[in-house]
Enzyme design. Structure first.
Site, short mmCIF file in Angstrom:
data_model
loop_
_atom_site.label_atom_id
_atom_site.label_comp_id
_atom_site.label_asym_id
_atom_site.label_seq_id
_atom_site.Cartn_x
_atom_site.Cartn_y
_atom_site.Cartn_z
N LEU A 134 -56.06 128.80 78.44
CA LEU A 134 -54.74 129.43 78.53
C LEU A 134 -54.10 129.15 79.89
CD1 LEU A 134 -52.60 131.45 77.37
CD2 LEU A 134 -53.92 133.27 78.46
N TRP A 165 -59.07 126.54 85.63
CA TRP A 165 -59.98 127.69 85.67
C TRP A 165 -60.54 128.01 84.30
CZ3 TRP A 165 -61.82 128.13 90.11
CH2 TRP A 165 -61.02 128.00 91.25
N PHE A 239 -53.20 137.22 74.29
CA PHE A 239 -53.33 138.50 74.99
C PHE A 239 -54.31 139.43 74.26
CE2 PHE A 239 -48.96 138.20 77.20
CZ PHE A 239 -49.55 137.70 78.34
N CYS A 241 -56.93 138.52 72.74
CA CYS A 241 -58.28 138.07 73.12
C CYS A 241 -58.58 138.52 74.55
CB CYS A 241 -58.39 136.55 73.02
SG CYS A 241 -58.02 135.91 71.38
N LEU A 242 -57.58 138.42 75.43
CA LEU A 242 -57.79 138.88 76.82
C LEU A 242 -58.15 140.36 76.84
CD1 LEU A 242 -54.99 137.12 78.94
CD2 LEU A 242 -57.37 136.48 78.70
N ASN A 243 -57.57 141.14 75.93
CA ASN A 243 -57.94 142.56 75.88
C ASN A 243 -59.45 142.73 75.70
OD1 ASN A 243 -55.28 143.42 76.08
ND2 ASN A 243 -55.01 143.66 73.86
N ARG A 246 -61.17 141.71 78.97
CA ARG A 246 -60.93 142.71 80.02
C ARG A 246 -61.78 143.96 79.77
NH1 ARG A 246 -54.28 142.09 79.79
NH2 ARG A 246 -54.15 140.21 81.07
N GLU A 366 -58.49 137.27 84.19
CA GLU A 366 -58.18 138.23 83.11
C GLU A 366 -57.15 139.26 83.57
OE1 GLU A 366 -59.44 137.10 80.65
OE2 GLU A 366 -61.49 136.42 81.01
N THR A 368 -54.82 139.88 87.32
CA THR A 368 -55.14 140.28 88.69
C THR A 368 -54.96 141.79 88.87
OG1 THR A 368 -52.85 139.99 89.38
CG2 THR A 368 -54.28 138.05 89.56
#
Ligand code: TGC
Length: 387
Positions: A134, A165, A239, A241-243, A246, A366, A368
């Site tokens: 991403l 990254w 987002f 998936c980022l949840n 995180r 994930e 800042t």
């Protein structure tokens, strides 16, 4: 866990038998497999590929998913595994996060039945590795500004762009790549052997040295129409998936904090200065007490968020509270631990500086600290301060 810390606070009485069993399995793996070599691996920048199948055999990969081949564990079960792995090293919790929370979650949430059947069982076993592409070289905080594009050429897709990254990309079999199309942002499953896909390890890291992060180049990568994830439309796809990732960090960072607190207690009770253990001094006791208070608060918050997640009631705003708090307090605990260890605290004889350095990455990826702070500011005021 040291007996003193266990007596002062343990989350175990608040867990089910199954959750305690997950934690015990993860702690055994961390103790027997990761810890014996992690300082040298960190020094040597060595990622132990052989652990991947072992983590799969233990059921940790995509363990929170209900799909074919996945363990179907609850959110708290997944959380305690993240906690135990990160108590050893953030790199191994990150591996489980990238594979399970990001790559496998994307396929599980948005993939076709064929995509799920092809990828999830071997990824759960650790036979195939996934990555999640991403973030771009121009910055990670604003994925809406991504430059990577996917355009149609007949039935095929042609993807062009650069990502940065990207955890595991150089050893991954499959990359979940997010790209801008005429129809908004979409996700694609890109086998990493496809012509035009290149992943290069990022060198010179002073953090997360026992894990792999990469630059990725997509040079007119041609994919069939079936490569698109059919269920993901727009940024809410990545987002969501980022949840998941995180959420794992909320538990994981507190694992690194626990490790620092444990070594501080050990040091305070055994190291003698001015003829008595340094832990007999009020200033050291105050540091230890403050570390315990923040650790206990962080763990109870993680558990609270986990129980909400199990009820389907966890919101992105609440995840921001948890990610922000856990990483911030874990870094503060690591810094206090370093002072208690004195000069020895900067050596690799103790895990403190390694955790501290790793946590600087966790603080940034994930979302800042600043982004999560502004997510909370928006939730409280209704006013977005991002732009
Ligand atoms: P906005 O552009 O307005 O919204 C886009 C759409 O996304 C939805 N959304 C979410 N959905 C689910 N969960 C969340 N947490 C969501 N946040 C936003 C939003 O509702 C909207 O949906 P729709 O259907 O209306 O289109 O974005 P925003 O204003 O809501 O968000 C702004 C901001 C700054 C919070 C967001 O851009 C953000 O979270 N930025 C940080 C991104 C980030 O965490 N980047 C780091 C990724 S780490 C990485 O890539 C490496 S992977 C790890 C590894 O490989 O090691």
């Amino acid at each position: 866990m040291t007996a003193a810390l266990d007596e002062a606070f343990s989350i175990d009485p608040l867990l089910s038998d199954e959750e305690r069993a997950w934690a015990a399995k993860a702690r055994a793996f961390a103790t027997e497999r990761i810890l014996p070599t992690i300082e040298q691996d960190f020094e040597d920048k060595h990622f132990r590929t052989e652990f991947v199948a072992e983590l799969g055999a233990l059921g940790f990969l995509g363990m929170h998913l209900d799909d074919e081949g996945c363990a179907g564990a609850g959110a708290v079960g997944y959380g305690v595994v993240c906690h135990e792995l990160e108590a050893a090293d953030s790199g191994w919790r990150t591996f489980v996060s990238v594979q399970g929370s990001l790559a496998m979650s994307a396929i599980s949430k948005f993939g076709s039945d064929d995509q799920k059947h092809q990828w999830l069982p071997p990824m759960a076993r650790g036979e195939k590795i996934g990555c999640f592409a991403l973030t771009e070289p121009t910055g990670g905080s604003d994925p809406a500004a991504m430059d990577t594009t996917a355009r149609r050429d007949g039935d095929d897709w042609i993807i062009t762009g650069r990502k940065r990254w990207i955890g595991l990309a150089a050893i991954a079999d499959i990359a979940v790549v997010w790209a801008a199309t005429e129809d908004g942002i979409r996700g694609f499953l890109v086998p990493t052997g496809t012509r035009g896909f290149t992943a290069t390890k990022i060198d010179g890291k002073l953090s997360m040295r026992a894990s792999i992060q990469c630059d990725v180049e997509l040079d007119a990568v041609r994919l069939p129409a079936s490569a698109m994830l059919p269920g993901a439309h727009g940024l809410s796809g990545p987002f969501s998936c980022l949840n998941e990732a995180r959420y794992g960090i909320v538990w994981g960072a507190m694992g690194a904090a626990r490790s620092c607190l444990e070594v501080s207690i050990e040091r305070a009770t055994h190291r003698e200065v001015f003829g008595r253990p340094i832990g007999a001094n009020q200033l050291i006791q105050e540091k230890l007490a403050n570390m315990l208070v923040e650790y206990e608060k962080g763990m109870l918050l993680a558990l609270h968020l986990g129980r909400l997640k199990e009820r389907g009631a966890l919101t992105p705003t609440q995840i921001s509270v948890g990610k922000l708090n856990s990483v911030r307090e874990a870094i503060a605990i690591a810094r206090e631990a370093r002072t208690i260890l004195g000069g020895d605290g900067i050596t690799s004889e103790f895990p403190v500086m390694r955790h501290m350095n790793n946590l600087e990455s966790v603080r940034t990826y994930e979302g800042t600290d600043e982004i999560h702070t502004l997510v909370l500011g928006r939730a409280l005021t209704g006013l977005a301060a991002f732009a």
